[in-house]
Design a protein around this motif. Structure first.
Motif, PDB file in Angstrom:
ATOM      1  N   ASN A  24       6.169   1.145  20.239  1.00 53.14           N
ATOM      2  CA  ASN A  24       5.408   2.336  20.637  1.00 53.14           C
ATOM      3  C   ASN A  24       5.897   2.474  21.873  1.00 53.14           C
ATOM      4  N   LEU A  52      -6.115  11.146   3.322  1.00 56.46           N
ATOM      5  CA  LEU A  52      -6.471   9.793   3.918  1.00 56.46           C
ATOM      6  C   LEU A  52      -7.905   9.462   3.901  1.00 56.46           C
ATOM      7  N   ARG A  83      -5.127   4.435  12.036  1.00 58.48           N
ATOM      8  CA  ARG A  83      -5.796   3.159  12.185  1.00 58.48           C
ATOM      9  C   ARG A  83      -7.309   3.760  12.703  1.00 58.48           C
ATOM     10  N   GLU A 116       3.527   6.309  17.860  1.00 58.48           N
ATOM     11  CA  GLU A 116       2.308   5.936  18.610  1.00 58.48           C
ATOM     12  C   GLU A 116       1.461   4.779  17.865  1.00 58.48           C
ATOM     13  N   SER A 117       0.737   3.762  18.546  1.00 58.63           N
ATOM     14  CA  SER A 117      -0.277   2.990  17.833  1.00 58.63           C
ATOM     15  C   SER A 117      -1.018   3.568  16.677  1.00 58.63           C
ATOM     16  N   GLY A 118      -0.745   2.826  15.575  1.00 56.58           N
ATOM     17  CA  GLY A 118      -1.600   3.005  14.535  1.00 56.58           C
ATOM     18  C   GLY A 118      -0.940   4.008  13.593  1.00 56.58           C
ATOM     19  N   THR A 119       0.168   4.433  13.769  1.00 59.80           N
ATOM     20  CA  THR A 119       0.817   5.549  12.982  1.00 59.80           C
ATOM     21  C   THR A 119       1.189   4.932  11.573  1.00 59.80           C
ATOM     22  N   GLY A 120       1.445   3.782  11.536  1.00 58.84           N
ATOM     23  CA  GLY A 120       1.745   3.149  10.148  1.00 58.84           C
ATOM     24  C   GLY A 120       3.209   2.508  10.150  1.00 58.84           C
ATOM     25  N   LYS A 121       3.733   1.942  11.470  1.00 60.77           N
ATOM     26  CA  LYS A 121       4.921   1.341  11.570  1.00 60.77           C
ATOM     27  C   LYS A 121       5.164   0.100  10.900  1.00 60.77           C
ATOM     28  N   GLU A 122       4.110  -0.632  10.846  1.00 59.30           N
ATOM     29  CA  GLU A 122       4.273  -1.903   9.890  1.00 59.30           C
ATOM     30  C   GLU A 122       4.168  -1.473   8.362  1.00 59.30           C
ATOM     31  N   LEU A 123       3.549  -0.550   7.994  1.00 64.28           N
ATOM     32  CA  LEU A 123       3.454  -0.153   6.629  1.00 64.28           C
ATOM     33  C   LEU A 123       4.756   0.207   6.056  1.00 64.28           C
ATOM     34  N   GLU A 149      -9.318   5.566  10.065  1.00 58.41           N
ATOM     35  CA  GLU A 149      -9.680   4.539   9.098  1.00 58.41           C
ATOM     36  C   GLU A 149     -10.908   3.703   9.407  1.00 58.41           C
ATOM     37  N   LYS A 160       0.779  -1.265  -0.056  1.00 58.35           N
ATOM     38  CA  LYS A 160       0.047  -0.011   0.015  1.00 58.35           C
ATOM     39  C   LYS A 160       0.949   1.099   0.031  1.00 58.35           C
ATOM     40  N   GLU A 161       0.340   2.276  -0.626  1.00 55.81           N
ATOM     41  CA  GLU A 161       0.978   3.498  -0.616  1.00 55.81           C
ATOM     42  C   GLU A 161       1.115   4.271   0.452  1.00 55.81           C
ATOM     43  N   LEU A 221       5.763  13.690   6.800  1.00 53.06           N
ATOM     44  CA  LEU A 221       5.870  12.237   6.319  1.00 53.06           C
ATOM     45  C   LEU A 221       6.972  12.291   4.943  1.00 53.06           C
TER      46      LEU A 221
END
Ligand SMILES: Nc1ncnc2c1ncn2[C@@H]1O[C@H](COP(=O)(O)OP(=O)(O)OP(=O)(O)O)[C@@H](O)[C@H]1O
Ligand SMILES: [Mg+2]
Length: 453
Positions: free
Chosen positions: A283, A323, A360, A171-178, A363, A140-141, A149
């Motif tokens: 996080n 977003l 997250r 923080e949680s949901g900021t896109g670390k895995e992405l 979304e 995903k982009e 960013l």
């Protein structure tokens, strides 16, 4: 057909180059000052820039910079006076592809241009191939145009080509895995596995055997030899999610794996060579966990070779509209809905909220709104309660260090709320009272108290 920008203040020179290059089959755009050149660099799709070093007002360096800024891989050829080898060297240092000296040898110039364009063709082809691969792999982009960013994206592209261990914080949901997936996708390892493990999600013994594998009989229940995920990830990337949660005993093994590039299965006596790139995310504030002894300092330094910090969404509010719109499209498609967009008030709510759960949470909020919304536009009514009724914390109500006159302050807040409700109600007192959940008499009393007309 390739398009070339020729920038020089000497008219005869520009004309000569124009005719010569056109004869070679190129399209030529001309400029006679740095301002004009920079404007045209912004306007046209160019494949090559040729600029005089001494062009007024700012000189060829400015043209070179403008071109590189817009497109890092586009070649720029500088024209220098025969006598000035120094400025040629400087241009090369600044990132010029090549230089030619005046008066020039036409054949040599043609060849330099041809080579530059050929090289550009190869670079573009390579970029396209990589892009195709990424799209196929379903990466995903990273959406958003904020400066914060842009820093992250730039770091991703620079670090991807290396084998450095990367620590992603945020923080949680900021896109670390992405980000972790993007680094893998942009890297030479992209054809190989990307595997991850959540270091906080399972008991210690299980985590150990999942990561490192085990020998048959190493512990009760180990009926067969088992390969660990680190081995499976061979030549690829291994993502240590929530690394701050990793038990101390395993941290020792991990340090060894990173440092010696060797692992040993649980219950085994021989070592296995390891070729993986490590990316870790947390996080937590690892400096704190190192201080309180729950995280090994040596592991922290091994992981923290390059750190990518993802800023919370509330610090890059300009990313919210894009977003939100992208998520709207996604959930429209998933739910066979065709909601056009967001009402002005709804978008303002999205932009004003402090998003403790970051992207997250955004979304999820949009998914919910798409499902609940009955109209053509997302309205404030289909927003989650947390947005419609922000908590005191979200409204940033806290006592400043020097103290505060609470009564006066609350009075001011009350006054502002009443004004805002009146505005929303289009001046209707009855409607404003309803919005504020108070009766008309109390509202009238407050209106006179605060002298609101
Ligand atoms: N810039 C972005 N553009 C598009 N989608 C994003 C962006 N940042 C995050 N997301 C999406 O938000 C969700 C959360 O992202 P992700 O799982 O990477 O966060 P995280 O930092 O790992 O969170 P946690 O700490 O809770 O594990 C995912 O669905 C991800 O695709
Ligand atoms: Mg995550």
């Amino acid at each position: 057909m390739s398009t070339i920008l020729v920038a020089d203040d000497e008219k005869s020179m520009v004309e000569m180059l124009e005719i010569m290059l056109q004869r070679e089959g190129y399209e030529v755009i001309t400029a006679h000052s740095t301002d004009e050149a920079i404007e045209k660099i912004g306007k046209h799709e160019l494949d090559l820039v040729i600029s005089d070093m001494k062009i007024p007002k700012e000189g060829g360096g400015a043209v070179l910079r403008a071109s590189l800024q817009r497109e890092r891989t586009r070649p720029v050829i500088m024209i220098t006076a025969y006598a000035s080898a120094e400025s040629a060297v400087e241009a090369m240092k600044m990132g010029a592809y090549d230089y030619i000296t005046k008066p020039f040898d036409v054949e040599k110039l043609k060849l330099t241009v041809k080579n530059a364009l050929e090289k550009r063709g190869l670079v573009l082809e390579n970029l396209n191939l990589k892009k195709e691969l990424r799209e196929k792999s379903g990466i995903k982009e990273m959406l958003g145009n904020s400066a914060a960013l842009a820093v992250v994206k730039d770091l991703i592209s620079r670090v991807a080509e290396t084998n450095s261990t990367v620590l992603i914080t945020g923080e949680s949901g900021t896109g670390k895995e992405l980000v972790a997936k993007a680094i893998h996708a942009f890297s030479q390892r992209s054809g190989k596995p990307f595997l991850s493990i959540n270091c906080g999600a399972m008991p210690e013994q299980l985590l150990e055997s999942e990561m490192f594998g085990h020998k048959k009989g190493a512990f009760t229940g180990a009926a067969n030899d088992k390969m660990g995920l680190l081995e499976v990830a061979s030549e690829g990337t291994f993502f240590l999610d929530e690394v701050g949660e990793m038990p101390l005993s395993l941290q020792v093994k991990l340090v060894r794996a990173i440092q010696e590039r060797e692992i040993r299965r649980v219950g085994d006596v021989k070592d296995i060579k390891l070729d993986v790139r490590f990316i870790a995310a947390t996080n937590k504030n690892l400096t704190e966990t190192v201080k309180n002894g729950s995280f090994r300092e040596d592991l922290f330094y091994r992981l923290n070779v390059v750190q990518i910090e993802l800023p919370p969404l509330r610090e890059r509010k300009e990313d919210i509209p894009i977003l939100a719109r992208t998520f709207l499209e996604k959930f429209n498609a998933q739910n066979s809905r065709n909601i056009q967009s967001f009402s002005k008030e709804a978008m303002k709510m999205l932009e004003d909220y402090h998003w403790p759960g970051n992207v997250r949470e955004l979304e999820n909020a949009i998914e919910r709104a798409v499902v609940l919304e009955a109209g053509q536009w997302i309205s404030p009514e289909s927003m989650p309660e947390s947005l419609r009724f922000p908590s005191a914390e979200a409204l940033a109500v806290s006592v400043p260090t020097g103290g505060i006159d609470m009564e006066l302050h609350i009075g001011e807040i009350e006054k502002q709320m009443i004004l805002s409700a009146l505005k929303m109600a289009g001046g209707s007192k009855k409607e404003a009272a309803r919005l504020l959940n108070m009766n008309l008499r109390s509202l009238r009393y407050k209106l006179s108290k605060y002298d609101i007309k």
